[in-house]
Design a protein around this motif. Structure first.
Motif, mmCIF file in Angstrom:
data_model
loop_
_atom_site.group_PDB
_atom_site.id
_atom_site.type_symbol
_atom_site.label_atom_id
_atom_site.label_comp_id
_atom_site.label_asym_id
_atom_site.label_seq_id
_atom_site.Cartn_x
_atom_site.Cartn_y
_atom_site.Cartn_z
ATOM 1 N N TYR A 134 1.238 -1.322 0.097
ATOM 2 C CA TYR A 134 -0.151 -0.391 0.193
ATOM 3 C C TYR A 134 0.948 1.654 0.090
ATOM 4 N N VAL A 135 0.639 2.021 -1.205
ATOM 5 C CA VAL A 135 2.057 2.712 -1.106
ATOM 6 C C VAL A 135 1.299 3.926 -1.818
ATOM 7 N N PRO A 136 1.920 4.931 -2.268
ATOM 8 C CA PRO A 136 1.882 6.469 -2.935
ATOM 9 C C PRO A 136 1.373 6.020 -4.051
ATOM 10 N N LYS A 137 1.084 6.837 -4.851
ATOM 11 C CA LYS A 137 0.716 6.011 -6.038
ATOM 12 C C LYS A 137 1.587 6.733 -7.060
ATOM 13 N N VAL A 138 2.367 7.353 -6.885
ATOM 14 C CA VAL A 138 3.361 7.390 -7.580
ATOM 15 C C VAL A 138 4.628 6.275 -7.152
ATOM 16 N N LYS A 139 4.781 5.870 -6.542
ATOM 17 C CA LYS A 139 6.340 5.065 -5.945
ATOM 18 C C LYS A 139 5.288 3.408 -7.198
ATOM 19 N N ALA A 140 4.156 3.426 -6.967
ATOM 20 C CA ALA A 140 3.443 1.844 -7.743
ATOM 21 C C ALA A 140 3.714 2.753 -9.491
ATOM 22 N N ASP A 141 3.575 3.885 -9.762
ATOM 23 C CA ASP A 141 3.961 3.990 -10.653
ATOM 24 C C ASP A 141 5.357 4.182 -11.204
ATOM 25 N N ILE A 142 6.580 4.595 -10.849
ATOM 26 C CA ILE A 142 7.762 4.445 -10.989
ATOM 27 C C ILE A 142 7.900 2.735 -11.109
ATOM 28 N N ARG A 143 7.863 1.730 -9.784
ATOM 29 C CA ARG A 143 7.885 0.641 -9.863
ATOM 30 C C ARG A 143 7.390 -0.095 -11.099
ATOM 31 N N ARG A 144 6.160 0.321 -11.187
ATOM 32 C CA ARG A 144 5.897 -0.414 -12.821
ATOM 33 C C ARG A 144 6.457 -0.085 -14.253
ATOM 34 N N LYS A 145 6.757 1.205 -14.472
ATOM 35 C CA LYS A 145 8.012 1.383 -15.203
ATOM 36 C C LYS A 145 8.832 0.760 -15.131
ATOM 37 N N ARG A 146 9.815 0.134 -14.315
ATOM 38 C CA ARG A 146 10.927 0.147 -14.167
ATOM 39 C C ARG A 146 10.951 -1.569 -14.427
ATOM 40 N N ASP A 147 9.779 -2.209 -13.915
ATOM 41 C CA ASP A 147 9.207 -3.062 -14.184
ATOM 42 C C ASP A 147 9.645 -3.905 -16.203
ATOM 43 N N LYS A 148 8.747 -2.560 -16.935
ATOM 44 C CA LYS A 148 8.102 -2.797 -18.072
ATOM 45 C C LYS A 148 10.142 -2.782 -18.983
ATOM 46 N N SER A 149 10.631 -2.062 -17.960
ATOM 47 C CA SER A 149 11.859 -1.085 -18.897
ATOM 48 C C SER A 149 12.323 -2.664 -18.471
ATOM 49 N N ARG A 150 12.586 -3.130 -17.745
ATOM 50 C CA ARG A 150 13.291 -3.873 -16.952
ATOM 51 C C ARG A 150 13.217 -5.262 -18.868
ATOM 52 N N LYS A 151 12.185 -5.396 -17.911
ATOM 53 C CA LYS A 151 11.116 -6.673 -19.692
ATOM 54 C C LYS A 151 11.316 -6.244 -20.734
ATOM 55 N N LEU A 152 11.759 -5.254 -21.100
ATOM 56 C CA LEU A 152 11.685 -4.481 -22.561
ATOM 57 C C LEU A 152 12.698 -5.350 -22.396
ATOM 58 N N SER A 153 14.109 -5.105 -22.086
ATOM 59 C CA SER A 153 15.588 -4.579 -22.315
ATOM 60 C C SER A 153 15.768 -6.502 -22.126
ATOM 61 N N GLU A 154 15.456 -7.578 -21.519
ATOM 62 C CA GLU A 154 15.047 -8.822 -21.802
ATOM 63 C C GLU A 154 15.127 -9.066 -22.946
ATOM 64 N N LEU A 155 13.913 -8.258 -24.025
ATOM 65 C CA LEU A 155 13.507 -8.585 -25.154
ATOM 66 C C LEU A 155 14.303 -8.544 -26.131
ATOM 67 N N PHE A 156 14.627 -7.333 -25.668
ATOM 68 C CA PHE A 156 16.264 -6.723 -26.955
ATOM 69 C C PHE A 156 17.277 -7.615 -26.439
ATOM 70 N N ALA A 157 17.478 -7.822 -25.285
ATOM 71 C CA ALA A 157 18.347 -9.014 -25.061
ATOM 72 C C ALA A 157 18.050 -10.388 -25.955
ATOM 73 N N LEU A 158 17.464 -11.192 -25.540
ATOM 74 C CA LEU A 158 16.904 -11.666 -26.440
ATOM 75 C C LEU A 158 16.826 -12.286 -28.210
ATOM 76 N N MET A 159 16.224 -11.335 -28.641
ATOM 77 C CA MET A 159 16.354 -10.497 -30.146
ATOM 78 C C MET A 159 17.948 -10.764 -30.764
ATOM 79 N N GLU A 160 18.727 -10.074 -30.263
ATOM 80 C CA GLU A 160 19.807 -10.077 -30.519
ATOM 81 C C GLU A 160 20.592 -11.326 -30.245
ATOM 82 N N SER A 161 20.359 -11.990 -29.289
ATOM 83 C CA SER A 161 20.964 -13.480 -29.324
ATOM 84 C C SER A 161 20.358 -14.347 -30.432
ATOM 85 N N LEU A 162 19.135 -13.629 -31.393
ATOM 86 C CA LEU A 162 18.806 -14.384 -31.845
ATOM 87 C C LEU A 162 19.317 -14.750 -33.248
ATOM 88 N N THR A 163 20.610 -12.867 -33.570
ATOM 89 C CA THR A 163 20.511 -12.628 -35.010
ATOM 90 C C THR A 163 21.941 -13.082 -35.233
#
Length: 163
Positions: A134-163
């Protein structure tokens, strides 16, 4: 303040369902819980558990759709509250909720949803894996953005390893 759900941490113990139903109904009955654990299967094996709970939308479809105006926003917690005395059990609110955050109570036959326990969510107190906070909305939004960025980085790394 918002109820923040981190699905990566949820272990599916369902303690939140028990705590919620006990706090709100005086009984241990997960069908009357305002939070539900949904199991996500991937190729026959449980892949993840997802706590599903009202997100207290800024534009709540449940409130807009209620034909008797039984849903309103609590001015202190900003939680959407169902007035059980006004609810006629038509289920329109449950039909329009895009995430399944509102349900019909199997005993009283009126709509019910997370009301953030008046600003002190019981499910958060008892979540040992810390999947709920139970956190301030700003803190929850930051965590979600950080998680999405991490997943995007993992996807880019996977795509790079396939080429």
């Amino acid at each position: 303040m918002v109820l923040d759900v981190d699905i990566e941490k949820c272990v599916g113990c369902r303690t939140c369902e028990v705590a919620c139903s006990l706090k709100n109904t005086g009984t241990v009955n997960p069908t009357r819980s305002r939070i539900r654990i949904v199991r996500y299967e991937k190729q026959g094996a449980f892949h993840n558990f997802i706590p599903m709970v009202c997100q207290q939308c800024s534009t709540p479809l449940c409130m807009e759709a209620c034909p008797v105006n039984a849903i309103s926003r609590d001015p202190e917690t900003s939680a959407m509250i169902v007035n059980a005395d006004m609810c006629v059990g038509c289920k329109v609110c449950a039909m329009v909720c895009p995430i399944g955050g509102i349900s019909m109570d199997p005993v009283t036959h009126v709509a019910f949803k997370c009301d953030l326990c008046g600003g002190d969510p019981e499910c958060v107190k008892l979540c040992d894996s810390e999947a709920l906070s139970y956190v301030p909305k700003v803190k929850a939004d930051i965590r979600r953005k950080r998680d999405k960025s991490r997943k995007l980085s993992e996807l880019f790394a996977l795509m790079e390893s396939l080429t």
